[in-house]
Design a protein around this motif. Structure first.
Motif, PDB file in Angstrom:
ATOM      1  N   THR A 113       0.995  -1.183  -0.267  1.00  0.00           N
ATOM      2  CA  THR A 113       0.357   0.002   0.329  1.00  0.00           C
ATOM      3  C   THR A 113       0.871   1.293  -0.147  1.00  0.00           C
ATOM      4  OG1 THR A 113      -0.247  -0.222   2.253  1.00  0.00           O
ATOM      5  CG2 THR A 113      -2.398  -1.125   0.992  1.00  0.00           C
ATOM      6  N   TYR A 114       1.548   1.432   0.295  1.00  0.00           N
ATOM      7  CA  TYR A 114       2.372   2.473   0.454  1.00  0.00           C
ATOM      8  C   TYR A 114       3.717   2.409  -0.760  1.00  0.00           C
ATOM      9  CZ  TYR A 114       6.308   6.047   3.191  1.00  0.00           C
ATOM     10  OH  TYR A 114       6.520   6.644   3.662  1.00  0.00           O
ATOM     11  N   ALA A 115       4.056   1.538  -1.051  1.00  0.00           N
ATOM     12  CA  ALA A 115       4.672   1.806  -3.015  1.00  0.00           C
ATOM     13  C   ALA A 115       3.648   2.330  -3.563  1.00  0.00           C
ATOM     14  CB  ALA A 115       5.715   0.686  -2.495  1.00  0.00           C
ATOM     15  N   TYR A 116       2.589   1.917  -3.539  1.00  0.00           N
ATOM     16  CA  TYR A 116       1.185   1.867  -4.827  1.00  0.00           C
ATOM     17  C   TYR A 116       1.477   3.789  -4.296  1.00  0.00           C
ATOM     18  CZ  TYR A 116      -2.719   1.536  -7.241  1.00  0.00           C
ATOM     19  OH  TYR A 116      -3.897   2.589  -8.376  1.00  0.00           O
ATOM     20  N   ALA A 117       1.058   4.051  -3.132  1.00  0.00           N
ATOM     21  CA  ALA A 117       0.548   5.113  -2.957  1.00  0.00           C
ATOM     22  C   ALA A 117       2.017   6.552  -2.964  1.00  0.00           C
ATOM     23  CB  ALA A 117       0.753   5.910  -1.081  1.00  0.00           C
ATOM     24  N   ILE A 118       2.701   5.717  -2.978  1.00  0.00           N
ATOM     25  CA  ILE A 118       4.128   7.072  -3.330  1.00  0.00           C
ATOM     26  C   ILE A 118       4.343   6.690  -5.133  1.00  0.00           C
ATOM     27  CG2 ILE A 118       4.841   7.100  -1.061  1.00  0.00           C
ATOM     28  CD1 ILE A 118       7.113   4.778  -2.319  1.00  0.00           C
ATOM     29  N   SER A 119       4.023   5.544  -5.794  1.00  0.00           N
ATOM     30  CA  SER A 119       4.274   5.894  -7.029  1.00  0.00           C
ATOM     31  C   SER A 119       3.651   6.992  -7.927  1.00  0.00           C
ATOM     32  CB  SER A 119       3.853   3.963  -7.137  1.00  0.00           C
ATOM     33  OG  SER A 119       2.580   3.769  -7.456  1.00  0.00           O
ATOM     34  N   LYS A 120       2.025   6.957  -7.212  1.00  0.00           N
ATOM     35  CA  LYS A 120       1.265   8.666  -7.868  1.00  0.00           C
ATOM     36  C   LYS A 120       2.239   9.717  -7.908  1.00  0.00           C
ATOM     37  CE  LYS A 120      -1.284   4.695  -8.579  1.00  0.00           C
ATOM     38  NZ  LYS A 120      -0.759   3.902 -10.676  1.00  0.00           N
ATOM     39  N   TYR A 121       2.100  10.278  -9.115  1.00  0.00           N
ATOM     40  CA  TYR A 121       3.141  11.429  -9.043  1.00  0.00           C
ATOM     41  C   TYR A 121       2.373  12.797  -8.703  1.00  0.00           C
ATOM     42  CZ  TYR A 121       6.700   9.410 -11.973  1.00  0.00           C
ATOM     43  OH  TYR A 121       7.550   8.372 -12.298  1.00  0.00           O
ATOM     44  N   ARG A 122       1.103  12.184  -8.424  1.00  0.00           N
ATOM     45  CA  ARG A 122      -0.099  12.965  -8.840  1.00  0.00           C
ATOM     46  C   ARG A 122      -0.181  12.908  -7.060  1.00  0.00           C
ATOM     47  NH1 ARG A 122      -3.442   9.400 -10.795  1.00  0.00           N
ATOM     48  NH2 ARG A 122      -4.877   7.934  -9.191  1.00  0.00           N
ATOM     49  N   LEU A 123       0.421  12.234  -5.904  1.00  0.00           N
ATOM     50  CA  LEU A 123      -0.134  12.139  -4.944  1.00  0.00           C
ATOM     51  C   LEU A 123       0.538  14.103  -4.141  1.00  0.00           C
ATOM     52  CD1 LEU A 123      -0.894  10.906  -1.903  1.00  0.00           C
ATOM     53  CD2 LEU A 123       1.487   9.973  -2.093  1.00  0.00           C
ATOM     54  N   LYS A 124      -0.347  14.354  -3.472  1.00  0.00           N
ATOM     55  CA  LYS A 124       0.958  15.682  -2.410  1.00  0.00           C
ATOM     56  C   LYS A 124       1.526  15.071  -1.290  1.00  0.00           C
ATOM     57  CE  LYS A 124      -3.299  18.706  -3.935  1.00  0.00           C
ATOM     58  NZ  LYS A 124      -4.574  19.216  -3.311  1.00  0.00           N
ATOM     59  N   GLY A 125       2.610  15.583  -1.633  1.00  0.00           N
ATOM     60  CA  GLY A 125       3.595  15.560  -0.356  1.00  0.00           C
ATOM     61  C   GLY A 125       4.409  14.379  -0.860  1.00  0.00           C
TER      62      GLY A 125
END
Length: 308
Positions: A113-125
Motif C-alpha cells: 500500500t505504501y509503495a502504490y501510494a508513493i508511485s503516483k506522481y499526483r500524490l501531494k507530499g
C-alpha cells in the motif's frame, strides 16, 4: 518479365535472410572460462551446506577427527531422534512458522500500500513520504530507544514485537514503487472509467498483474523473518515463546550435551552434531519453498531496472 516471375521475385525479396553468427575464438574462450568460474563459485557456495548435511548424519568419531567432507561417515541418526523428540524444539518451530506468516503478511500489506501510494506522481507530499522512508535506511533510534518503545506499547512477549518494528524494508519498498511506476496507466484509467475506486484498482487490477514482484517480496520477507533471532531474543521472556532460531542460538552458544541422553557414548554423539542437525532442520523449509518461487524471483529482482 512474366507475372509469375515477378511474384516469385517478390517472395524471394520479402523472405528474411537468416544468417548464423559465427562465434569467434575469443568469445568461445570467454564462455568456457565464464562457465568454469560459475561452476567453481557454485561449488564453493554449496560446500558448507553439503558439509553441514554430512555432519548431521555422521558419527562422533569421524566428526571430531575431521574426516567428514560432503559425504556422511559412520551413518548415525541418534541426534535426529533426540532433537525431533524434544517437545520444546517443535514448540519453537511452531512459533517460527506463526511469526513468519504473520510478520510477512503485515509487511506485505504495509509495503504494497505504501509503495502504490508513493508511485503516483499526483500524490501531494509524495517526495516527503519517499524522503521519510529513505531517511530510515541510514538513521534509526538505536537499540535502547527501540526497546523502550516496544516495552511502553505493551508489545513484549507478543508476535507484534517481531512483526511491527520490521514491517517495512525500505529496499523492498523502493523496488515495489519502481514496479508500480512502470505499470500501465491505460489499464488503471479504464478501470477508473468502469467505476473502480483506488482500492478496487489496486485489488482487482494491479495486484493480479504483479505476481512477480509480490512473490519476490514474499520470499525476501519470509526468509528475513524466518532467520531472525535477535528480536525474539530481546523481546521474549519465556522459552515457550522463542522461535527455533533462538533454540538454535542457545545450542550454538552453550549446549554441549542434551537432556535425555542415555549413556556417555550417546551424549558424546549428540554433542558432536546437535548443531548441524538443528541447523539442517531449520533451513529445510526455506530450501523446499524456494523452487516454487524461483520462476518469479529472476524477473522480480530485475523490476524497475529498464525504463520505457
Amino acid at each position: 518479365m512474366t507475372v509469375d516471375n515477378v511474384t516469385r521475385l517478390d517472395k524471394k525479396l520479402s523472405k528474411p535472410t537468416v544468417r548464423a553468427v559465427k562465434e569467434t575464438r575469443a568469445y568461445t574462450a570467454f564462455r568456457v572460462v565464464n562457465a568454469t568460474l560459475l561452476v567453481l563459485i557454485a561449488a564453493i557456495t554449496l560446500y558448507p551446506f553439503a558439509n553441514l548435511a554430512a555432519q548431521a548424519f555422521s558419527s562422533e568419531s569421524y566428526i571430531n577427527s575431521g574426516q567428514v567432507t560432503i559425504w556422511p561417515r559412520g551413518f548415525n541418526l541418534t541426534t535426529f531422534d533426540l532433537v525431533m523428540s524434544d517437545s520444546m524444539f517443535w514448540r519453537n518451530y511452531q512459533n517460527t512458522v506463526y511469526y513468519t506468516v504473520v510478520a510477512t503478511l503485515v509487511a506485505m500489506v504495509l509495503t504494497t500500500t505504501y509503495a502504490y501510494a508513493i508511485s503516483k506522481y499526483r500524490l501531494k507530499g509524495r517526495k516527503v513520504f519517499i524522503g521519510i522512508a529513505v531517511f530510515t535506511m541510514f538513521f534509526n533510534g538505536g537499540l535502547i530507544p527501540n526497546y523502550v518503545l516496544v516495552n511502553e506499547l505493551g508489545l513484549r512477549n507478543t508476535v507484534w514485537a517481531i512483526a511491527l518494528p520490521n514491517a517495512i524494508s525500505v529496499f523492498n519498498l523502493l523496488v515495489m514503487k519502481s514496479f508500480f511506476e512502470n505499470f500501465s496507466t491505460e489499464l488503471e484509467e479504464a478501470a477508473e472509467i468502469d467505476g473502480l475506486s483506488t482500492y478496487g484498482k489496486l485489488w482487482r487490477i494491479v495486484l493480479p498483474l504483479s505476481k512477480a514482484v509480490i512473490a519476490t517480496m514474499v520470499l525476501f520477507y519470509a526468509v528475513a523473518f524466518w532467520n531472525s533471532w535477535f528480536a525474539a531474543f530481546l523481546y521474549m521472556d519465556h522459552r515457550e515463546l522463542y522461535p527455533v532460531t533462538v533454540y538454535l542460538r542457545n545450542l550454538i552458544a552453550g549446549a554441549t550435551s542434551v537432556d535425555g541422553a542415555a549413556g556417555s557414548s550417546e551424549a558424546t554423539q549428540i554433542a558432536a552434531n546437535v548443531k548441524a542437525v538443528t541447523m539442517l532442520l531449520t533451513v529445510l523449509p526455506i530450501v523446499c519453498l524456494y523452487p516454487f518461487i524461483q520462476r518469479y524471483f529472476v524477473s522480480g529482482v530485475m523490476l524497475g531496472s529498464v525504463k520505457q
